[in-house]
Scaffold this motif. Structure first.
Motif, PDB file in Angstrom:
ATOM      1  N   ARG A  85       0.834  -1.207   0.000  1.00  0.00           N
ATOM      2  CA  ARG A  85       0.000   0.000   0.000  1.00  0.00           C
ATOM      3  C   ARG A  85       0.870   1.259   0.000  1.00  0.00           C
ATOM      4  NH1 ARG A  85      -3.487  -2.930   3.666  1.00  0.00           N
ATOM      5  NH2 ARG A  85      -2.349  -2.019   5.410  1.00  0.00           N
ATOM      6  N   THR A  86       1.939   1.223   0.792  1.00  0.00           N
ATOM      7  CA  THR A  86       2.828   2.388   0.864  1.00  0.00           C
ATOM      8  C   THR A  86       3.569   2.585  -0.459  1.00  0.00           C
ATOM      9  OG1 THR A  86       3.156   1.947   3.218  1.00  0.00           O
ATOM     10  CG2 THR A  86       4.678   3.476   2.178  1.00  0.00           C
ATOM     11  N   LYS A  87       4.009   1.493  -1.066  1.00  0.00           N
ATOM     12  CA  LYS A  87       4.686   1.592  -2.363  1.00  0.00           C
ATOM     13  C   LYS A  87       3.737   2.124  -3.432  1.00  0.00           C
ATOM     14  CE  LYS A  87       8.177  -2.018  -1.636  1.00  0.00           C
ATOM     15  NZ  LYS A  87       8.631  -3.395  -2.002  1.00  0.00           N
ATOM     16  N   GLU A  88       2.489   1.672  -3.386  1.00  0.00           N
ATOM     17  CA  GLU A  88       1.502   2.159  -4.351  1.00  0.00           C
ATOM     18  C   GLU A  88       1.282   3.659  -4.155  1.00  0.00           C
ATOM     19  OE1 GLU A  88      -2.702   0.632  -6.163  1.00  0.00           O
ATOM     20  OE2 GLU A  88      -2.518   0.655  -3.984  1.00  0.00           O
ATOM     21  N   ALA A  89       1.197   4.096  -2.917  1.00  0.00           N
ATOM     22  CA  ALA A  89       1.015   5.523  -2.638  1.00  0.00           C
ATOM     23  C   ALA A  89       2.221   6.333  -3.102  1.00  0.00           C
ATOM     24  CB  ALA A  89       0.790   5.727  -1.141  1.00  0.00           C
ATOM     25  N   THR A  90       3.394   5.684  -3.107  1.00  0.00           N
ATOM     26  CA  THR A  90       4.611   6.349  -3.558  1.00  0.00           C
ATOM     27  C   THR A  90       4.666   6.469  -5.073  1.00  0.00           C
ATOM     28  OG1 THR A  90       5.799   5.538  -1.619  1.00  0.00           O
ATOM     29  CG2 THR A  90       7.146   6.225  -3.464  1.00  0.00           C
ATOM     30  N   GLY A  91       3.890   5.643  -5.769  1.00  0.00           N
ATOM     31  CA  GLY A  91       3.860   5.739  -7.227  1.00  0.00           C
ATOM     32  C   GLY A  91       3.961   4.425  -7.968  1.00  0.00           C
ATOM     33  N   CYS A  92       4.052   3.301  -7.239  1.00  0.00           N
ATOM     34  CA  CYS A  92       4.153   2.011  -7.916  1.00  0.00           C
ATOM     35  C   CYS A  92       2.857   1.693  -8.663  1.00  0.00           C
ATOM     36  CB  CYS A  92       4.459   0.906  -6.910  1.00  0.00           C
ATOM     37  SG  CYS A  92       4.541  -0.740  -7.656  1.00  0.00           S
ATOM     38  N   LYS A  93       2.977   1.428  -9.961  1.00  0.00           N
ATOM     39  CA  LYS A  93       1.810   1.134 -10.792  1.00  0.00           C
ATOM     40  C   LYS A  93       1.635  -0.354 -11.072  1.00  0.00           C
ATOM     41  CE  LYS A  93       1.751   5.565 -13.273  1.00  0.00           C
ATOM     42  NZ  LYS A  93       2.736   6.236 -12.410  1.00  0.00           N
ATOM     43  N   ILE A  94       2.736  -1.107 -10.961  1.00  0.00           N
ATOM     44  CA  ILE A  94       2.707  -2.542 -11.263  1.00  0.00           C
ATOM     45  C   ILE A  94       3.519  -3.297 -10.222  1.00  0.00           C
ATOM     46  CG2 ILE A  94       3.380  -4.343 -12.911  1.00  0.00           C
ATOM     47  CD1 ILE A  94       3.005  -2.339 -15.158  1.00  0.00           C
ATOM     48  N   PHE A  95       2.948  -4.370  -9.683  1.00  0.00           N
ATOM     49  CA  PHE A  95       3.683  -5.303  -8.835  1.00  0.00           C
ATOM     50  C   PHE A  95       3.914  -6.587  -9.630  1.00  0.00           C
ATOM     51  CE2 PHE A  95       1.671  -2.661  -5.552  1.00  0.00           C
ATOM     52  CZ  PHE A  95       2.763  -2.403  -4.732  1.00  0.00           C
ATOM     53  N   ILE A  96       5.151  -7.070  -9.602  1.00  0.00           N
ATOM     54  CA  ILE A  96       5.494  -8.349 -10.231  1.00  0.00           C
ATOM     55  C   ILE A  96       5.756  -9.357  -9.125  1.00  0.00           C
ATOM     56  CG2 ILE A  96       7.150  -9.588 -11.674  1.00  0.00           C
ATOM     57  CD1 ILE A  96       7.615  -6.961 -13.182  1.00  0.00           C
ATOM     58  N   SER A  97       5.022 -10.453  -9.145  1.00  0.00           N
ATOM     59  CA  SER A  97       5.178 -11.415  -8.060  1.00  0.00           C
ATOM     60  C   SER A  97       6.470 -12.203  -8.203  1.00  0.00           C
ATOM     61  CB  SER A  97       3.992 -12.389  -8.031  1.00  0.00           C
ATOM     62  OG  SER A  97       4.217 -13.502  -8.867  1.00  0.00           O
ATOM     63  N   GLN A  98       6.988 -12.622  -7.068  1.00  0.00           N
ATOM     64  CA  GLN A  98       8.087 -13.580  -7.081  1.00  0.00           C
ATOM     65  C   GLN A  98       7.577 -14.895  -7.662  1.00  0.00           C
ATOM     66  OE1 GLN A  98      11.015 -12.778  -6.681  1.00  0.00           O
ATOM     67  NE2 GLN A  98      11.340 -11.327  -5.030  1.00  0.00           N
ATOM     68  N   ILE A  99       8.503 -15.742  -8.081  1.00  0.00           N
ATOM     69  CA  ILE A  99       8.143 -17.031  -8.666  1.00  0.00           C
ATOM     70  C   ILE A  99       7.307 -17.847  -7.681  1.00  0.00           C
ATOM     71  CG2 ILE A  99       9.085 -19.193  -9.573  1.00  0.00           C
ATOM     72  CD1 ILE A  99      11.683 -17.503 -10.170  1.00  0.00           C
ATOM     73  N   PHE A 100       6.300 -18.512  -8.188  1.00  0.00           N
ATOM     74  CA  PHE A 100       5.477 -19.385  -7.349  1.00  0.00           C
ATOM     75  C   PHE A 100       5.029 -20.581  -8.189  1.00  0.00           C
ATOM     76  CE2 PHE A 100       2.581 -16.565  -9.512  1.00  0.00           C
ATOM     77  CZ  PHE A 100       1.515 -17.372  -9.872  1.00  0.00           C
ATOM     78  N   PHE A 101       4.637 -21.649  -7.507  1.00  0.00           N
ATOM     79  CA  PHE A 101       4.160 -22.850  -8.189  1.00  0.00           C
ATOM     80  C   PHE A 101       2.760 -23.260  -7.731  1.00  0.00           C
ATOM     81  CE2 PHE A 101       8.815 -23.110  -8.125  1.00  0.00           C
ATOM     82  CZ  PHE A 101       9.066 -23.184  -9.478  1.00  0.00           C
ATOM     83  N   ASP A 102       2.261 -22.580  -6.703  1.00  0.00           N
ATOM     84  CA  ASP A 102       0.952 -22.899  -6.144  1.00  0.00           C
ATOM     85  C   ASP A 102      -0.051 -21.835  -6.592  1.00  0.00           C
ATOM     86  OD1 ASP A 102      -1.320 -23.212  -4.559  1.00  0.00           O
ATOM     87  OD2 ASP A 102      -0.182 -23.825  -2.787  1.00  0.00           O
ATOM     88  N   ASN A 103      -0.884 -22.180  -7.554  1.00  0.00           N
ATOM     89  CA  ASN A 103      -1.836 -21.216  -8.098  1.00  0.00           C
ATOM     90  C   ASN A 103      -2.848 -20.735  -7.067  1.00  0.00           C
ATOM     91  OD1 ASN A 103      -0.631 -21.414 -10.560  1.00  0.00           O
ATOM     92  ND2 ASN A 103      -2.265 -22.550 -11.557  1.00  0.00           N
ATOM     93  N   THR A 104      -3.316 -21.649  -6.223  1.00  0.00           N
ATOM     94  CA  THR A 104      -4.301 -21.281  -5.204  1.00  0.00           C
ATOM     95  C   THR A 104      -3.736 -20.230  -4.260  1.00  0.00           C
ATOM     96  OG1 THR A 104      -5.321 -23.475  -5.303  1.00  0.00           O
ATOM     97  CG2 THR A 104      -5.760 -22.151  -3.345  1.00  0.00           C
ATOM     98  N   MET A 105      -2.477 -20.399  -3.875  1.00  0.00           N
ATOM     99  CA  MET A 105      -1.814 -19.431  -3.007  1.00  0.00           C
ATOM    100  C   MET A 105      -1.785 -18.049  -3.667  1.00  0.00           C
ATOM    101  SD  MET A 105       2.153 -19.417  -1.654  1.00  0.00           S
ATOM    102  CE  MET A 105       2.743 -19.110  -3.342  1.00  0.00           C
TER     103      MET A 105
END
Length: 262
Positions: free
Chosen positions: A146-166
């Motif tokens: 939330r703080t990063k978004e307020a600072t100006g972040c428009k896109i978050f890229i997730s770290q690698i994951f293998f569990d779709n439900t998570m």
């Protein structure tokens, strides 16, 4: 057919084969990985970004680990970015100081600095779906996002994951927390033993059982591509439309994935 947007992470080189492949793949944007600090960021990561942007005209972001730059280097970066065609930066965390004289140690600090100095810069940040397994870690992650978004972040890229439900649960928590920025699913198609080792020993992620009994590289590539393709198609059915591929420059693999998306 539902929407399917994808972006690519690439290494620091400007081979002709990469340039031609990118023109055909036409991703939404590309991000250029950070070099080892024993080499010059400006001569590797930034140089690669400039060349690929010029040749392909694809939106290009440079990776900026928060703990990698001295204040002098950041001041130079601001001037260079102002004069260049690069208008995006993926600002990464600084859990370990890559440079003992670094000006900042966290992605949030660097994001605030760059948003002040370069208000037109498109800021991207990473996020961590695995925090869903701990209520404390999850709340800390949501607060930071939330703080990063307020600072100006428009896109978050997730770290690698293998569990779709998570991942789906993580995105739902983000939306319920009021985070409106785009969240891209970070997918690494594992096609060789080096990537397998990287995921297990460096990222310390639990691999799906299908990878554990692989006996050779040919079988690994087949299983890796099919697993990634299943991930993408399953996530699309759940309404996920934006993906980021950690390619390790395996652009032929990206082509196979794109062709296989339903």
């Amino acid at each position: 057919m539902s929407t399917f947007n994808y972006s690519l992470e690439l290494l620091q080189n400007n081979s002709n084969s990469k340039k031609q492949a990118l023109k055909k793949l036409a991703p939404e944007f590309i991000s250029i990985a950070y070099t080892n600090h024993t080499l010059s960021f400006f001569e590797t990561t930034f140089s690669t970004a400039l060349t690929l942007k010029k040749v392909t005209n694809i939106k290009t972001a440079v990776h900026l680990p928060a703990s990698s730059f001295t204040q002098e280097e950041l001041d130079k970066l601001v001037v260079v970015l102002q004069k260049s065609t690069i208008d995006s930066a993926l600002i990464l965390s600084g859990e370990k100081k890559l440079n003992k004289n670094s000006a900042y140690t966290s992605a949030l600090e660097l994001a605030k600095f760059l948003s002040r100095r370069l208000p037109n810069l498109d800021i991207l940040c990473s996020c961590h779906p695995e925090t869903i397994t701990s209520e404390i870690n999850l709340q800390n992650e949501l607060s930071l996002m939330r703080t990063k978004e307020a600072t100006g972040c428009k896109i978050f890229i997730s770290q690698i994951f293998f569990d779709n439900t998570m991942f789906i649960h993580f995105v739902n928590h983000c939306r319920h927390a009021g985070i409106k920025a785009q969240i891209r699913a970070g997918i690494m198609p594992i096609v060789n033993k080096n990537q397998l080792t990287f995921v297990k020993k460096i990222l310390k992620l639990q691999l799906p059982d299908s990878f554990e009994q692989v006996s050779n590289d040919i079988e690994l590539k087949k299983i890796g591509i099919q697993f990634a393709l299943n991930q993408i198609n399953m996530l699309k059915k759940q309404g996920i439309t934006d993906f980021h591929f950690f390619t390790m420059d395996n652009l032929d693999t990206v082509k196979l994935l794109i062709d296989g998306v339903l």
